[in-house]
Design an enzyme around this catalytic site. Structure first.
Site, PDB file in Angstrom:
ATOM      1  N   LYS A 121      -7.998  -5.324  -3.218  1.00 56.04           N
ATOM      2  CA  LYS A 121      -8.308  -5.841  -1.873  1.00 56.04           C
ATOM      3  C   LYS A 121      -9.721  -5.426  -1.469  1.00 56.04           C
ATOM      4  O   LYS A 121     -10.496  -6.237  -0.944  1.00 56.04           O
ATOM      5  CB  LYS A 121      -7.279  -5.321  -0.859  1.00 56.04           C
ATOM      6  CG  LYS A 121      -5.896  -5.927  -1.075  1.00 56.04           C
ATOM      7  CD  LYS A 121      -4.806  -5.204  -0.286  1.00 56.04           C
ATOM      8  CE  LYS A 121      -3.423  -5.753  -0.650  1.00 56.04           C
ATOM      9  NZ  LYS A 121      -2.325  -4.980  -0.074  1.00 56.04           N
ATOM     10  N   GLN A 130      -1.211   0.544   3.229  1.00 56.88           N
ATOM     11  CA  GLN A 130      -0.498   0.117   2.029  1.00 56.88           C
ATOM     12  C   GLN A 130       0.914   0.731   1.994  1.00 56.88           C
ATOM     13  O   GLN A 130       1.074   1.938   2.124  1.00 56.88           O
ATOM     14  CB  GLN A 130      -1.301   0.542   0.784  1.00 56.88           C
ATOM     15  CG  GLN A 130      -0.718   0.054  -0.524  1.00 56.88           C
ATOM     16  CD  GLN A 130      -0.781  -1.464  -0.715  1.00 56.88           C
ATOM     17  OE1 GLN A 130      -1.750  -2.112  -0.334  1.00 56.88           O
ATOM     18  NE2 GLN A 130       0.251  -2.039  -1.284  1.00 56.88           N
ATOM     19  N   ASP A 161      -2.386  -7.467   8.252  1.00 59.75           N
ATOM     20  CA  ASP A 161      -1.231  -7.686   7.375  1.00 59.75           C
ATOM     21  C   ASP A 161      -0.133  -8.467   8.101  1.00 59.75           C
ATOM     22  O   ASP A 161       0.814  -8.940   7.477  1.00 59.75           O
ATOM     23  CB  ASP A 161      -0.648  -6.331   6.923  1.00 59.75           C
ATOM     24  CG  ASP A 161      -0.948  -6.026   5.455  1.00 59.75           C
ATOM     25  OD1 ASP A 161      -1.285  -6.964   4.716  1.00 59.75           O
ATOM     26  OD2 ASP A 161      -0.838  -4.852   5.078  1.00 59.75           O
TER      27      ASP A 161
END
Ligand code: NDP
Length: 292
Positions: A52, A96, A119
């Site tokens: 990412k 994450q 997200d």
């Protein structure tokens, strides 16, 4: 059979994002900045986060990787989240998952400022998505919708079966496919580990989304002739012939299933790259919305 090629499509979208960065730079506007929080040493998580961060650099975004030891407490991590919420230099950030067991995922996700939640996991964004309001869409289902749209896969009135109901893939995918939108307007069946007659349900799918995390789980006898099959699964399977000691396997038995499909995603090279590029699109959206 048409391969839904996530690598070439995501590269094209990255090109579009890079030119938008150039335009913003020329206009004296802010360059998007994504931060990523990683707790612990999990190899797979480090690989995903690094991909990412690298993708950000490739399109000209700023990126910051914040790494914390496994031993960080929930309170300390909440303070880091608070710092990111207040940092005017950060437009969007991700934490994450999975987090270590002593940290409650939901406590951390609830603390993220919804305006920086690229997200799309914060309940405010999930609720807005469900109601069809402007929201950050979770990156994996968003990537799949983009793929269906760019490949002009017809979804209107189709029967979609989603295998898996997790809050990051299966559930939002089902919500998005049933929305009155394009892509959307599917009649959706959502399935999980307690579902009876899964094979029969799958055989009725015009669009089958496999997100169970079980390698090779979807076999040819579970797929209708002409179906669209999207394989979300990513599982590391031991493989001594590889330098890494593993290979990446999807949920679909590709060799068996692909001849029956009208469209199918490969693994790797399907949904994975689309997930990353969707995160970048959300980060650009965050900076646009902030008006900076
Ligand atoms: P979870 O483990 O959170 O969810 C798996 C889901 O599959 C659950 O809802 C579970 O049901 C269901 N399931 C498990 N076994 C069966 C079964 N035999 N029949 C029907 N349903 C079943 O996984 P995620 O949703 O987070 O991820 C799914 C897969 O997608 C993983 O391989 C993951 O690595 C991958 N992934 C890939 C991404 C990408 O970018 N390509 C991004 C995110 C994930 P129940 O709820 O009853 O337990």
């Amino acid at each position: 059979m048409t391969l839904l090629d996530g690598i070439s499509l995501s590269q094209a979208i990255r090109g579009e994002l890079a030119s938008e960065v150039d335009q913003r730079t020329a206009a004296g506007l802010r360059i998007p900045h994504l931060a990523a929080v990683l707790v612990g040493e999990d190899g797979a998580s480090l690989t995903y986060v690094s991909a990412k961060v690298k993708a950000c650099e490739q399109v000209g975004f700023r990126s910051t990787l914040l790494q914390f030891p496994e031993s960080i407490s929930e309170m300390e991590l909440l303070l880091e989240v608070q710092r990111l919420n207040e940092d005017p230099e950060v437009d969007g950030y991700i934490v994450q998952l999975p987090l270590p067991e002593h940290i409650r995922d939901e406590m951390i996700l609830l603390a993220i400022d919804p305006a920086k939640d690229v997200d799309g996991f914060h309940p405010e964004n999930v609720g807005r998505m469900a109601l069809g309001l402007d929201a950050f869409l979770p990156a994996t289902p968003m990537g799949i919708l983009t793929m269906l749209s760019r490949y002009k896969v017809e979804t209107q009135g189709k029967h979609a079966v989603v295998v898996g109901r997790s809050s990051i893939v299966g559930l939002p995918m089902a919500i998005l496919l049933q929305r009155n939108a394009d892509p959307g307007n599917c009649t959706v069946t959502i399935t999980h580990s307690r579902t009876r007659n899964l094979a029969e349900l799958c055989r009725n799918a015009d669009i089958l989304i496999a997100a169970a995390g079980k390698p090779g789980f979807i076999t040819a006898d579970m797929v209708k002739e002409g179906a669209v099959v999207v394989d979300v699964g990513i599982t590391r399977v031991p493989d001594v012939t590889r330098k890494t000691g593993f290979r990446i396997a999807g949920d679909v038995d590709f060799d068996e299933v692909s001849p029956k499909c009208s469209f199918i995603t490969p693994v790797p090279g399907g949904v994975g790259p689309m997930t990353i590029v969707s995160l970048l699109s959300n980060t650009l959206l965050a900076v646009r919305r902030s008006g900076r």
